[in-house]
Design a protein around this motif. Structure first.
Motif, short mmCIF file in Angstrom:
data_model
loop_
_atom_site.label_atom_id
_atom_site.label_comp_id
_atom_site.label_asym_id
_atom_site.label_seq_id
_atom_site.Cartn_x
_atom_site.Cartn_y
_atom_site.Cartn_z
N VAL A 101 1.03 -1.23 0.04
CA VAL A 101 0.16 -0.05 0.02
C VAL A 101 0.75 1.19 -0.06
N ILE A 102 2.06 1.14 0.86
CA ILE A 102 2.80 2.58 0.78
C ILE A 102 3.68 2.76 -0.69
N MET A 103 3.95 1.63 -1.50
CA MET A 103 4.42 1.76 -2.48
C MET A 103 3.34 2.12 -3.64
N LEU A 104 2.19 1.56 -3.59
CA LEU A 104 1.21 1.99 -4.50
C LEU A 104 0.55 3.30 -4.34
N TYR A 105 0.53 3.72 -3.11
CA TYR A 105 0.02 5.07 -2.70
C TYR A 105 0.89 5.98 -3.43
N GLU A 106 2.31 5.92 -3.34
CA GLU A 106 3.27 6.68 -4.03
C GLU A 106 3.25 6.76 -5.46
N LEU A 107 2.80 5.72 -6.11
CA LEU A 107 2.61 5.60 -7.43
C LEU A 107 1.35 6.45 -7.76
N TYR A 108 0.11 6.36 -7.02
CA TYR A 108 -1.09 6.82 -7.17
C TYR A 108 -0.85 8.35 -6.93
N ALA A 109 -0.33 8.87 -6.01
CA ALA A 109 0.02 10.15 -5.80
C ALA A 109 0.52 10.98 -6.89
N ARG A 110 1.28 10.19 -7.76
CA ARG A 110 2.06 10.88 -8.84
C ARG A 110 1.23 10.74 -10.37
N PHE A 111 0.27 9.84 -10.08
CA PHE A 111 -0.39 9.67 -11.39
C PHE A 111 -1.95 9.54 -11.38
N GLN A 112 -2.51 10.27 -10.37
CA GLN A 112 -3.92 10.07 -9.90
C GLN A 112 -4.79 11.08 -10.97
N SER A 113 -4.20 11.92 -11.66
CA SER A 113 -4.88 12.65 -12.56
C SER A 113 -5.10 12.16 -14.11
#
Length: 191
Positions: A101-113
């Motif tokens: 989850v920590i790793m995926l959240y970092e990716l999500y934060a960068r590509f959420q838009s």
């Protein structure tokens, strides 16, 4: 090589390592909702609990604070190995997913838009809802012949979706109603 055949009557008692590994596997597979997978692993594959035991335990765990599956892992671990089993099961369940989850959240934060990411998340949410519905229907099978089951389901929809009563209050009210109805039925039968 000699294989051991376990009689059907013999109960399976997992040790702490088996609890840890079983719940870790469950935690790693449970993207979008782990209860349907937990049911399959605990009841169908490993046969740690019967479907009735699983259903009753889930009902109890829903009354407790915290996530249902975490509560179930603690209860199942404790049932088989005491405090050590409870800790093993809970740590197994949350250790790998926490890191992921920590790793995926970092990716999500960068590509959420990104529109494709938004559509992917909507599809995952729909799949999780489908898994939850399928598990609910599977759990309903052993108790669907009881009129009180259908009454309770109807009251749950009424309380939660129409009247919008909070979950905890709904559960307390439904437990009280079910106990009252069962007590009345016993009183009528004893006459």
């Amino acid at each position: 090589m000699k294989t051991e055949v376990i009689p059907l009557e013999q109960e399976i008692h997992p040790n702490s390592q088996e609890l840890f590994m079983g719940f870790m596997k469950l935690g790693l597979m449970g993207f979008g909702g782990v209860l349907p997978l937990a049911h399959r692993m605990i009841v169908d594959e490993r046969k740690w609990l019967t479907i009735e035991e699983f259903t009753h335990l889930l009902g109890v765990c829903q009354l407790l604070p915290g996530g249902n599956i975490i509560n179930m892992s603690v209860a199942i671990g404790y049932q088989f190995q005491g405090v050590k089993g409870a800790i093993s099961a809970a740590v197994g369940l949350i250790s790998a997913p926490t890191f992921i989850v920590i790793m995926l959240y970092e990716l999500y934060a960068r590509f959420q838009s990104v529109p494709m990411v938004k559509h992917m998340l909507e599809g995952l949410a729909a799949a999780a809802a489908g898994l939850l519905l399928a598990m609910g229907l599977k759990m309903l099978r052993p108790i669907m012949h009881r009129y009180l089951t259908w009454f309770t389901i109807a009251m749950t929809f009424l309380f939660m979706l129409i009247i919008k009563i909070p979950l905890l209050l709904t559960l307390i009210m439904l437990v009280a109603i079910n106990i009252s109805v069962l007590s009345l039925n016993k009183g009528v039968k004893n006459r």
